[in-house]
Design a protein around this motif. Structure first.
Motif, PDB file in Angstrom:
ATOM      1  N   ARG A  27       0.834  -1.212   0.000  1.00  0.00           N
ATOM      2  CA  ARG A  27       0.000   0.000   0.000  1.00  0.00           C
ATOM      3  C   ARG A  27       0.867   1.260   0.000  1.00  0.00           C
ATOM      4  O   ARG A  27       0.600   2.216  -0.723  1.00  0.00           O
ATOM      5  CB  ARG A  27      -0.951  -0.013   1.211  1.00  0.00           C
ATOM      6  CG  ARG A  27      -1.750   1.265   1.436  1.00  0.00           C
ATOM      7  CD  ARG A  27      -2.500   1.814   0.231  1.00  0.00           C
ATOM      8  NE  ARG A  27      -3.359   0.842  -0.403  1.00  0.00           N
ATOM      9  CZ  ARG A  27      -3.884   1.010  -1.627  1.00  0.00           C
ATOM     10  NH1 ARG A  27      -3.649   2.102  -2.318  1.00  0.00           N
ATOM     11  NH2 ARG A  27      -4.639   0.085  -2.165  1.00  0.00           N
ATOM     12  N   CYS A  70      -6.800  -9.835  -0.907  1.00  0.00           N
ATOM     13  CA  CYS A  70      -6.092  -8.928   0.016  1.00  0.00           C
ATOM     14  C   CYS A  70      -4.919  -8.242  -0.681  1.00  0.00           C
ATOM     15  O   CYS A  70      -4.694  -7.045  -0.498  1.00  0.00           O
ATOM     16  CB  CYS A  70      -5.582  -9.690   1.230  1.00  0.00           C
ATOM     17  SG  CYS A  70      -6.865 -10.145   2.401  1.00  0.00           S
ATOM     18  N   ARG A  72      -4.563  -7.685  -3.881  1.00  0.00           N
ATOM     19  CA  ARG A  72      -5.091  -6.737  -4.865  1.00  0.00           C
ATOM     20  C   ARG A  72      -5.605  -5.472  -4.188  1.00  0.00           C
ATOM     21  O   ARG A  72      -5.353  -4.366  -4.636  1.00  0.00           O
ATOM     22  CB  ARG A  72      -6.207  -7.421  -5.676  1.00  0.00           C
ATOM     23  CG  ARG A  72      -6.760  -6.576  -6.763  1.00  0.00           C
ATOM     24  CD  ARG A  72      -5.733  -6.344  -7.864  1.00  0.00           C
ATOM     25  NE  ARG A  72      -6.308  -5.475  -8.862  1.00  0.00           N
ATOM     26  CZ  ARG A  72      -5.923  -4.216  -9.053  1.00  0.00           C
ATOM     27  NH1 ARG A  72      -4.927  -3.705  -8.364  1.00  0.00           N
ATOM     28  NH2 ARG A  72      -6.495  -3.482  -9.965  1.00  0.00           N
ATOM     29  N   ARG A  73      -6.339  -5.648  -3.079  1.00  0.00           N
ATOM     30  CA  ARG A  73      -6.864  -4.494  -2.347  1.00  0.00           C
ATOM     31  C   ARG A  73      -5.762  -3.641  -1.751  1.00  0.00           C
ATOM     32  O   ARG A  73      -5.910  -2.414  -1.628  1.00  0.00           O
ATOM     33  CB  ARG A  73      -7.819  -4.961  -1.254  1.00  0.00           C
ATOM     34  CG  ARG A  73      -9.153  -5.424  -1.805  1.00  0.00           C
ATOM     35  CD  ARG A  73     -10.077  -5.986  -0.759  1.00  0.00           C
ATOM     36  NE  ARG A  73     -10.177  -5.135   0.399  1.00  0.00           N
ATOM     37  CZ  ARG A  73     -10.473  -5.570   1.612  1.00  0.00           C
ATOM     38  NH1 ARG A  73     -10.686  -6.844   1.841  1.00  0.00           N
ATOM     39  NH2 ARG A  73     -10.554  -4.741   2.620  1.00  0.00           N
TER      40      ARG A  73
END
Length: 94
Positions: A27, A70, A72-73
């Motif tokens: 992220r 998860c 990908r998010r």
């Protein structure tokens, strides 16, 4: 940050491995670069899910798909996984 050095040196993609323990890093990179972010699920991550499924501790297919979702998010544009063929078959509905 090492990723900035890689980007400055002409990297085409930033690869993170192991993937699942690094969701926060994925992220962070996604928020700080325009380069594609790759996530590599290593053999230990694969083995952990397979073993727990074999021992009926988890629903292996659901956990496998959730682990990929998860990633990908978190921001992974590309996921390298030992589950690739199985996941593709499930996601196609076969």
């Amino acid at each position: 940050m090492e990723a900035r050095e890689d980007e400055a040196e002409g990297a085409d993609i930033l690869m993170v491995k192991p993937a699942l323990p690094s969701l926060d890093i994925i992220r962070l990179l996604k928020n700080q670069t325009l380069l594609p972010i790759g996530a590599c699920q290593v053999s230990g991550e694969y083995s952990m899910i397979k073993a727990a499924g074999y021992l009926n501790m988890i629903d292996e297919k659901k956990v496998m798909i959730e682990s990929l979702i998860c990633l990908r998010r978190a921001g992974a544009d590309l996921i390298i996984t030992y589950f690739a063929l199985e996941a593709a078959t499930i996601l196609r509905g076969e």
